[in-house]
Design a protein around this motif. Structure first.
Motif, PDB file in Angstrom:
ATOM      1  N   ARG A  18       0.834  -1.200   0.000  1.00  0.00           N
ATOM      2  CA  ARG A  18       0.000   0.000   0.000  1.00  0.00           C
ATOM      3  C   ARG A  18       0.869   1.251   0.000  1.00  0.00           C
ATOM      4  NH1 ARG A  18      -5.235   0.190   1.444  1.00  0.00           N
ATOM      5  NH2 ARG A  18      -5.002   2.299   0.628  1.00  0.00           N
ATOM      6  N   PHE A  49      -1.898   2.875  -9.611  1.00  0.00           N
ATOM      7  CA  PHE A  49      -3.120   2.085  -9.536  1.00  0.00           C
ATOM      8  C   PHE A  49      -3.079   0.960 -10.559  1.00  0.00           C
ATOM      9  CE2 PHE A  49      -5.707   4.330  -6.579  1.00  0.00           C
ATOM     10  CZ  PHE A  49      -5.397   5.669  -6.702  1.00  0.00           C
ATOM     11  N   PHE A 101     -10.786  -0.806  -9.891  1.00  0.00           N
ATOM     12  CA  PHE A 101      -9.466  -0.330  -9.489  1.00  0.00           C
ATOM     13  C   PHE A 101      -9.066  -0.889  -8.127  1.00  0.00           C
ATOM     14  CE2 PHE A 101      -8.015   2.953 -12.437  1.00  0.00           C
ATOM     15  CZ  PHE A 101      -9.106   3.014 -13.272  1.00  0.00           C
ATOM     16  N   GLY A 102      -7.768  -1.101  -7.974  1.00  0.00           N
ATOM     17  CA  GLY A 102      -7.226  -1.416  -6.673  1.00  0.00           C
ATOM     18  C   GLY A 102      -7.100  -0.157  -5.835  1.00  0.00           C
ATOM     19  N   SER A 103      -6.649  -0.319  -4.615  1.00  0.00           N
ATOM     20  CA  SER A 103      -6.530   0.811  -3.691  1.00  0.00           C
ATOM     21  C   SER A 103      -5.284   1.646  -3.938  1.00  0.00           C
ATOM     22  CB  SER A 103      -6.540   0.308  -2.250  1.00  0.00           C
ATOM     23  OG  SER A 103      -7.771  -0.353  -1.968  1.00  0.00           O
ATOM     24  N   GLY A 104      -4.391   1.138  -4.769  1.00  0.00           N
ATOM     25  CA  GLY A 104      -3.209   1.905  -5.131  1.00  0.00           C
ATOM     26  C   GLY A 104      -2.018   1.644  -4.238  1.00  0.00           C
ATOM     27  N   ARG A 115       1.166   3.905  -2.875  1.00  0.00           N
ATOM     28  CA  ARG A 115       1.770   5.243  -2.797  1.00  0.00           C
ATOM     29  C   ARG A 115       3.269   5.075  -2.699  1.00  0.00           C
ATOM     30  NH1 ARG A 115      -0.050  10.259  -1.883  1.00  0.00           N
ATOM     31  NH2 ARG A 115      -2.139   9.449  -1.423  1.00  0.00           N
ATOM     32  N   TYR A 147     -16.030   8.266 -12.524  1.00  0.00           N
ATOM     33  CA  TYR A 147     -15.477   7.702 -11.301  1.00  0.00           C
ATOM     34  C   TYR A 147     -15.364   8.819 -10.257  1.00  0.00           C
ATOM     35  CZ  TYR A 147     -14.085   3.296 -13.480  1.00  0.00           C
ATOM     36  OH  TYR A 147     -14.099   2.068 -14.097  1.00  0.00           O
ATOM     37  N   GLN A 197     -13.277   9.860  -6.584  1.00  0.00           N
ATOM     38  CA  GLN A 197     -12.137   9.552  -5.731  1.00  0.00           C
ATOM     39  C   GLN A 197     -12.183  10.440  -4.499  1.00  0.00           C
ATOM     40  OE1 GLN A 197      -8.147  10.394  -7.281  1.00  0.00           O
ATOM     41  NE2 GLN A 197      -7.343   8.603  -6.218  1.00  0.00           N
ATOM     42  N   ASN A 208      -7.198  10.266  -0.532  1.00  0.00           N
ATOM     43  CA  ASN A 208      -6.354   9.129  -0.154  1.00  0.00           C
ATOM     44  C   ASN A 208      -7.036   7.782  -0.371  1.00  0.00           C
ATOM     45  OD1 ASN A 208      -4.177  10.800   0.783  1.00  0.00           O
ATOM     46  ND2 ASN A 208      -5.439  11.255   2.559  1.00  0.00           N
ATOM     47  N   GLN A 209      -7.939   7.742  -1.328  1.00  0.00           N
ATOM     48  CA  GLN A 209      -8.591   6.481  -1.644  1.00  0.00           C
ATOM     49  C   GLN A 209      -8.467   6.190  -3.143  1.00  0.00           C
ATOM     50  OE1 GLN A 209     -12.508   5.813  -0.069  1.00  0.00           O
ATOM     51  NE2 GLN A 209     -12.103   7.017   1.789  1.00  0.00           N
ATOM     52  N   GLY A 210      -8.920   5.019  -3.528  1.00  0.00           N
ATOM     53  CA  GLY A 210      -8.902   4.636  -4.935  1.00  0.00           C
ATOM     54  C   GLY A 210     -10.088   5.202  -5.684  1.00  0.00           C
ATOM     55  N   LEU A 211     -10.286   4.733  -6.893  1.00  0.00           N
ATOM     56  CA  LEU A 211     -11.377   5.216  -7.739  1.00  0.00           C
ATOM     57  C   LEU A 211     -12.574   4.272  -7.665  1.00  0.00           C
ATOM     58  CD1 LEU A 211      -8.512   5.910  -9.502  1.00  0.00           C
ATOM     59  CD2 LEU A 211     -10.257   7.177 -10.726  1.00  0.00           C
ATOM     60  N   GLU A 229     -13.138  14.263  -5.744  1.00  0.00           N
ATOM     61  CA  GLU A 229     -12.696  14.526  -7.107  1.00  0.00           C
ATOM     62  C   GLU A 229     -13.393  13.535  -8.041  1.00  0.00           C
ATOM     63  OE1 GLU A 229      -8.457  14.716  -7.700  1.00  0.00           O
ATOM     64  OE2 GLU A 229      -8.710  15.821  -9.591  1.00  0.00           O
TER      65      GLU A 229
END
Lengths: 114, 116
Positions: A9, A91, A105-108, A110, B36, B38, B41-44, B88
Motif C-alpha cells: 500500500r 493504480f 481499481f485497486g486501492s493503489g 503510494r 469515477y 475519488q 487518499n482512496q482509490g477510484l 474529485e
C-alpha cells in the motif's frame, strides 16, 4: 471476490533502488491496466494487457519502467533504478469484455522515492 | 484516438444545490463512457457507466449522466448536493472497438466542493 489487490500500500525507497509493485486482478477479468496518478499529470495510463499480452505500453515513461503479466492472476510493475520524480500513486485496474462491464481499481500503491 | 475534456478543474456548490460536472469526449469509434469518484487518499470508485442502450444512466449516490452523441458530451448531474459528495470526479472513455478497444482514458478531474 476481494476485488483488485495491490501490494504494498505504501513504499518508501531511496533513489537508485529497485521497486516492484504487485497486482492481483479480479478472477475472470482478461484485461489489466497500470495507471500513475500525480498532482501535475493526473491519471496516466502506463500500460495495459489483454489476455496477459501487453497491448499498449506507449505510456511507460522510459526504460527504467517495465511491466510483466506472467499469468492471468498476477502482474508486476518494476522501476529500476527509481528516481524522486517517480513518486506517485500507482493504480492497477482490471476489466472484462473490453470494459463493457466497467473497470475495477485497486486501492493503489503510494510510492515515495527519497 | 480518444480523449476526454472536463470543463472546470474546480466546482463549488452549496449543500442542496444542483451539481453539474461537464465532460466532453473524442472517440473515433462508439464510446463507452464512465464517471469515477475519488475521495481523499482512496482509490477510484465507479459512479456510473454508459455502454449501449438508454442514454440517461443512473448511478450510485443519486448521480446520473446523459450521453449526447451529437454534442459528444457525458455530463454528470445530481439534483441536490450533499456534504458527503465533496470529492474529485473523473470522466473516462474507452473504445467499443478499433485500436482503442478496452483502453480507458481519463479526463483531468474536477474537484467538487460543497459548502454548508
Amino acid at each position: 471476490d476481494a476485488g483488485v489487490i495491490q501490494s504494498p500500500r505504501h513504499e518508501v525507497t531511496e533513489m537508485g533502488q529497485e521497486v516492484t509493485l504487485r497486482c492481483k486482478p479480479i478472477s475472470g477479468h482478461n484485461s489489466l491496466f497500470w495507471y500513475r496518478q500525480t498532482m501535475m499529470r493526473g491519471l496516466e495510463l502506463l500500460i495495459y494487457f489483454n489476455n496477459n499480452v501487453p497491448i499498449d505500453d506507449s505510456g511507460m515513461p522510459e526504460d527504467r519502467f517495465s511491466a510483466k503479466m506472467p499469468n492471468a492472476s498476477f502482474s508486476t510493475l518494476k522501476i529500476q533504478p527509481s528516481e524522486p520524480r517517480d513518486s506517485a500513486v500507482y493504480f492497477c485496474a482490471s476489466s472484462f469484455g473490453g470494459g463493457a462491464y466497467g473497470y475495477t481499481f485497486g486501492s493503489g500503491t503510494r510510492l515515495t522515492v527519497v | 484516438a480518444q480523449s476526454v475534456t472536463q470543463l472546470g478543474s474546480h466546482v463549488s456548490v452549496s449543500e442542496g444545490a444542483l451539481v453539474l460536472l461537464r465532460c466532453n469526449y473524442s472517440s473515433s469509434v462508439p464510446p463507452y463512457l464512465f464517471w469515477y469518484v475519488q475521495y481523499p487518499n482512496q482509490g477510484l470508485q465507479l459512479l456510473l457507466k454508459y455502454t449501449t442502450g438508454a442514454t440517461l444512466v443512473k448511478g450510485i449516490n443519486g448521480f446520473e449522466a446523459e450521453f449526447k452523441k451529437s454534442e459528444t458530451s457525458f455530463h454528470l448531474t445530481k439534483p441536490s448536493a450533499h456534504m458527503s459528495d465533496a470529492a474529485e470526479y473523473f470522466c473516462a472513455v474507452s473504445g467499443a472497438g478499433g485500436t482503442s478497444y478496452g483502453k480507458l482514458t481519463f479526463g483531468q478531474g474536477t474537484i467538487l466542493t460543497v459548502h454548508p
